[in-house]
Each structure stands twice: as structure tokens, then as C-alpha cells.
Design a protein around this motif. Sequence first.
Motif: not given
Length: 232
Positions: A186-187, A53-60, A36-45, A84-92
Motif C-alpha cells: 500500500c505504501l 496499511d501493514e494489516r491491510a497488506n497481510l489481509e489482502r 512490510l515494515g515501511k510504515a515503521d521505517h518512515l516513523q523511525a525517521h 531492521k524495519a520489521v518490528s517483533s510484533e509485525l514479524e509475529a
Amino acid sequence: MSISNLQWNEHTLAFLPEKAVWVKQQRLLLIADVHLGKADHLQAHGIAIPSDDERANLERIAQLCQRWQPAELIVLGDLVHHPKAVSSELEARVVALLESLNCPITWVEGNHDRRRRLGQLQGQQSQSRHGLWLSHEPEQPPEGQLNICGHLHPVSILRQASDQMRLPCFSLVRSIPRLVLPAFGCLTGGFPADRSSEQWVVADETVLPLPNGSPQRRGWRRRASSKANKAR
């Protein structure tokens, strides 16, 4: 949906197409490498990639727990991609999901998520459970136990002439003994499974054993092509 079963001593292990393992007798649901948080981590770079995909992972995860009603959900490491890859929104969202599941959760610490907390949930060390040695990275299990782990993101490489497919797989080396789960996220990508291992590939909503453990067996392609093509 079609699953495959492995009988190991007194355990019946069901390989699920969601890339999870169901331990029938103890009603344990095992997953590994959600990242979880890999998409945000890649975006930050600077890598433009959607976060759907984060939502899909949680739903699965939620759907698996609803379907199987486990006595315990066990995550074999790398639940998150980076401390540090998990945003406060994703963590919630993660905390809300975990609190909504009607079962205890054990999080075995992975190399990506050491010293990380999610709400009241914190990573734990490798541990024995009913003759199963549960870890993130491959470990030598105690005598008589089966090591079940993640970390390696195993895939089978299927070839026919110039055509090639890479499919996530469950990989079993009986001589150790060790079962490696495919990455749940997913990623996550994947790496070739141990060539000596028995392999069960995930294609669409089906888990199929490779004949004689050989990922290069040509006859298998005719059996699985219609499902595997959908998964590419």
C-alpha cells in the motif's frame, strides 16, 4: 471484479486487480514488492504515518490465497522494506499468516530484504518455473522463457488536456520478453512503465488493457474514468 488474461505459450496469466498474477495451469499466485515494515521505517525517521496499511497488506494476501487456493504462493522480492524495519510484533503477525496459509511459499530475494528470515521462511535466488523465469529485479531470461519480476513499481500515466492520473499497471515488453508486476504494498509508490511496453492498468476492482499499449490514448479515458477516479 474484472481481470485481464495474457496467453503466453502454454501459460494463461490472469492479471488480478489486487496487483497479483494467477498462473492458471500451475495454480501459482505471484506478488511482488509488499514492503512490510515501511510504515515503521518512515516513523523511525520522523515521518508521521499510520501503520494500518501493514494489516491491510497481510489481509489482502490471506484473502487472495483463500479465494484462489494456489498450489504455491511466490513473492518476487521485497517482502519486507528493510532488514531492521520489521518490528517483533509485525514479524509475529507475518509468521502467523504465512503458517496459516494452506500452500507452500517461495520468497525470491529482493534488494530490500536480502539475508532476511521470517520464521522458517528465507529468501531464494531467481529461478525457473515451468518456462517462467522468476526474479525480483529485471533479468535476461534463458532462451524461450518469460521473465516475471517486480522491483520497478510500474505505473501508467494517463493524460487528457491538463488532467493526469497515475495508475499501477502490469507492463509487458515482448522483445525481451519480460512482464513486470505492479507493487503489491500500500505504501510503495510507482514509476512510469517502459514506454514501449504493453500495459494493463489497475483501476478500482478492474484491470484494463491500454489500447495499442498507449498510455496517452484519449479515447481510453471515457471508458475507464468512473473506475479510475475512485482509485486516485
